[in-house]
Design an enzyme around this catalytic site. Structure first.
Site, PDB file in Angstrom:
ATOM      1  N   LYS A  72       7.143-103.759 -20.076  1.00 42.20           N
ATOM      2  CA  LYS A  72       5.992-102.913 -19.763  1.00 42.20           C
ATOM      3  C   LYS A  72       6.473-101.480 -19.530  1.00 42.20           C
ATOM      4  O   LYS A  72       7.541-101.258 -18.949  1.00 42.20           O
ATOM      5  CB  LYS A  72       5.330-103.481 -18.503  1.00 42.20           C
ATOM      6  N   SER A 119      -2.830-105.656 -15.705  1.00 42.38           N
ATOM      7  CA  SER A 119      -2.452-104.410 -16.340  1.00 42.38           C
ATOM      8  C   SER A 119      -1.343-104.560 -17.371  1.00 42.38           C
ATOM      9  O   SER A 119      -1.051-103.634 -18.127  1.00 42.38           O
ATOM     10  CB  SER A 119      -2.027-103.394 -15.273  1.00 42.38           C
ATOM     11  N   SER A 161      -1.550-109.097 -12.506  1.00 45.27           N
ATOM     12  CA  SER A 161      -1.293-108.288 -13.699  1.00 45.27           C
ATOM     13  C   SER A 161      -0.359-108.920 -14.708  1.00 45.27           C
ATOM     14  O   SER A 161      -0.237-108.435 -15.832  1.00 45.27           O
ATOM     15  CB  SER A 161      -0.733-106.911 -13.301  1.00 45.27           C
TER      16      SER A 161
END
Length: 563
Positions: free
Chosen positions: A137, A221, A245
């Site tokens: 990420k 996310s 997330s």
């Protein structure tokens, strides 16, 4: 007098960043426009579709599981260059179809693979992750790769500072550990602007669709990482989690994940929102294609003794769980409905399949009726603990470029500006409430010993990740099944179980919702729209029981395979 040229707008900066990354894809890996247009008309672009675009060798390599790949690189039957190149090519295809990479490092990765092959020729493999192509990420700092964390104002800077000497030198501790073991970061995945929503959207790449059902969200996310793994764009991925997330994108995209408890893995030198908030900390976690892959990577990371480099990591070596694997009588708490929002039919069916598989294998299930998860949501919510600062950091970052707040965050900030931060007394009261809730939840868990055949508290709990199989953009949401895990700091795993089927998963028109939120979410179910979307469950063990959780994950997947 010559007029001074105007500064580029945020749109121009974002477009330049996107174009720059596309330019890093070699011409021979560029998909023709007709293929990209064709992909837009499909429900799913994962699995058979993306496989059909690749050559047989690349398809074969990229569909192998992580432990097998590492066995091949250790033995020398597969070179690091072959492995990394195959996944870089697949990631390039996936990005062109799905816009899921915020930073591309294919060339750098292949060069590192060449170096590993040279070292392999001279001596033993670098480590247990020798040549492993991973994606992370875009919060994690990797030398030679930019970190924007989806903020336009961070492009070409270090967290907005163009002159910072840290721009090219900072490295997240977990990245250092991965590379010391032989892993290679090939790209960094897209994420939610602010990290605060469950639909991945930002002003650089836009809204990220679910590769398995493009009418739905990839989650957030860490949605970009979930999408990358659904498309097999890397052998495994690293995301982050403060309220689901990692678990949400894994469930939505039909892949596996593990969110460890605080202090098991290092989060040192990682970009974050509310970076000073440590009451409910953000943790790194793993998203991959199997329980075996998750276990292999987590065990490898813990073997580096991260506590020697990060004082926030607990000195807790790996603990084998043979007793759990050999136990034919485990006890599980099963939550099918939390009394607030009833899961959609595909999720109900997934839970029933899990219950049947475990019962058939001789394990016990009891009803899970814990302290209300809605209380945990109130404790966690933006204006109580996780964003007690009012979001000032978010709007400082947006102001760097003038970009707008994404629509998915406007319910949290309806005036598109920071809210009034909590004072010390308010925060103290929130922490007292948090501690009381954790103690109450733990007490309830321990009390289940009197209800189990084994005479011990339940070994794990099983419940939905989300009421629906992914989220339709703009539809109502409810996080009561997942957000509490961060409040009580449980270790959490997601297991994909089945796919929504419009011929089986019918809407019960006679169902009478228990409340307004339940009614909204129940009515949002469209069997035809959700057809083919992954339906997953989560397993939770108590704090710092990651090894036990992985063993139970193996037991469950084996039991499901026997149905």
């Amino acid at each position: 007098m010559t007029s001074k040229p105007s500064s580029p707008t945020w749109r121009q900066k974002a477009a330049k960043k996107k174009e720059r990354d596309l330019a890093k894809i070699p011409n021979e890996w560029r998909l023709p426009p007709i293929t990209i247009d064709q992909a837009k008309t499909r429900c799913s672009i994962a699995d058979d579709f993306i496989d059909s675009l690749l050559d047989p060798k690349t398809t074969h390599i990229t569909n192998l599981d992580l432990p097998i790949l590492m066995q091949m690189t250790r033995s020398g039957s597969l070179s690091a260059v072959e492995l990394v190149t195959a996944f870089c090519k697949r990631a390039a295809y996936g990005h062109q179809l799905n816009d899921n990479l915020l930073e591309i490092g294919f060339q750098q990765a292949i060069e590192k693979a060449k170096s590993l092959d040279y070292q392999r020729a001279l001596k033993q493999p670098v480590g247990p992750l020798h040549g492993l192509p991973i994606t992370v990420k875009d919060q994690f700092y990797v030398k030679g790769m930019e970190t924007s964390m989806a903020y336009v104002g961070w492009i070409d800077t270090f967290e907005g500072d163009r002159s910072s000497p840290r721009k090219d030198n900072v490295e997240s501790e977990i990245i250092r550990e991965l590379e010391s073991l032989g892993a290679i970061v090939i790209a960094k995945s897209t994420l939610v602007q602010t990290l605060g929503a469950i639909e991945t959207n930002n002003n650089i790449l836009g809204y990220n669709q679910n590769p398995r059902n493009q009418l739905l969200s990839s989650g957030g996310s860490s949605g970009g990482e979930g999408a990358v793994q659904a498309l097999r764009g890397s052998a495994i991925g690293i995301g982050s989690d403060i309220g689901g997330s990692i678990s949400i994108p894994a469930a939505f995209n039909g892949v596996y994940s593990i969110k460890p408890s605080v202090g098991r893995l290092s989060f040192m030198n990682v970009a974050d929102s509310s970076p000073g908030q440590s009451i409910i900390p953000t943790v790194p976690g793993i998203i991959g294609s199997s329980v075996a892959s998750l276990e292999y990577l987590l065990k490898s990371l813990i073997s580096t003794q991260p506590w020697l480099h990060d004082s926030d990591v607990l000195p807790l070596p790996w603990r084998e769980q043979d007793d759990v694997l050999n136990d034919s009588h485990l006890s599980f708490g099963l939550m099918e409905f939390d009394g607030v929002v009833r899961p959609h039919p595909p999720i109900q069916r997934a839970l029933n399949m899990v219950a049947k598989a475990l019962s058939t294998s001789g394990h016990e299930l009891i009803q899970w009726d814990p302290p209300a998860h809605t209380t945990a949501l109130e404790i966690h919510k933006k204006n109580e603990i996780t964003c007690a600062n009012g979001g000032y950091d978010i709007f400082e970052r947006l102001a760097l470029s003038g970009e707008p707040l994404i629509p998915e965050m406007r319910s949290s900030f309806p005036d598109a500006k920071a809210t009034t931060p909590l004072d010390a007394i308010q925060i103290e009261k929130a922490v007292i409430r948090l501690r009381a809730y954790k103690a109450e939840y733990h007490k309830y868990w321990m009390s289940t010993a009197k209800n189990t055949i084994t005479g011990r508290p339940v070994d794990a709990i099983i419940l939905p990740v989300w009421p629906s199989a992914a989220v339709e953009p703009g539809k109502p949401i409810y996080g009561g099944y997942i957000g509490f895990a961060n409040v009580v700091d449980h270790s959490t795993m997601v297991i994909p179980v089945t796919r929504a089927d419009m011929h089986i998963d019918k809407l019960d028109e006679a169902y009478n919702p228990v409340g307004e939120k339940d009614g909204e979410i129940w009515k949002s179910y469209d069997p035809k729209l959700y057809h083919g979307a992954p339906a997953a469950v989560q397993i939770q063990c108590r704090r710092l029981e990651e090894e036990k959780l992985l063993s139970i994950g193996k037991i469950l997947t084996s039991a499901l395979s026997e149905l």
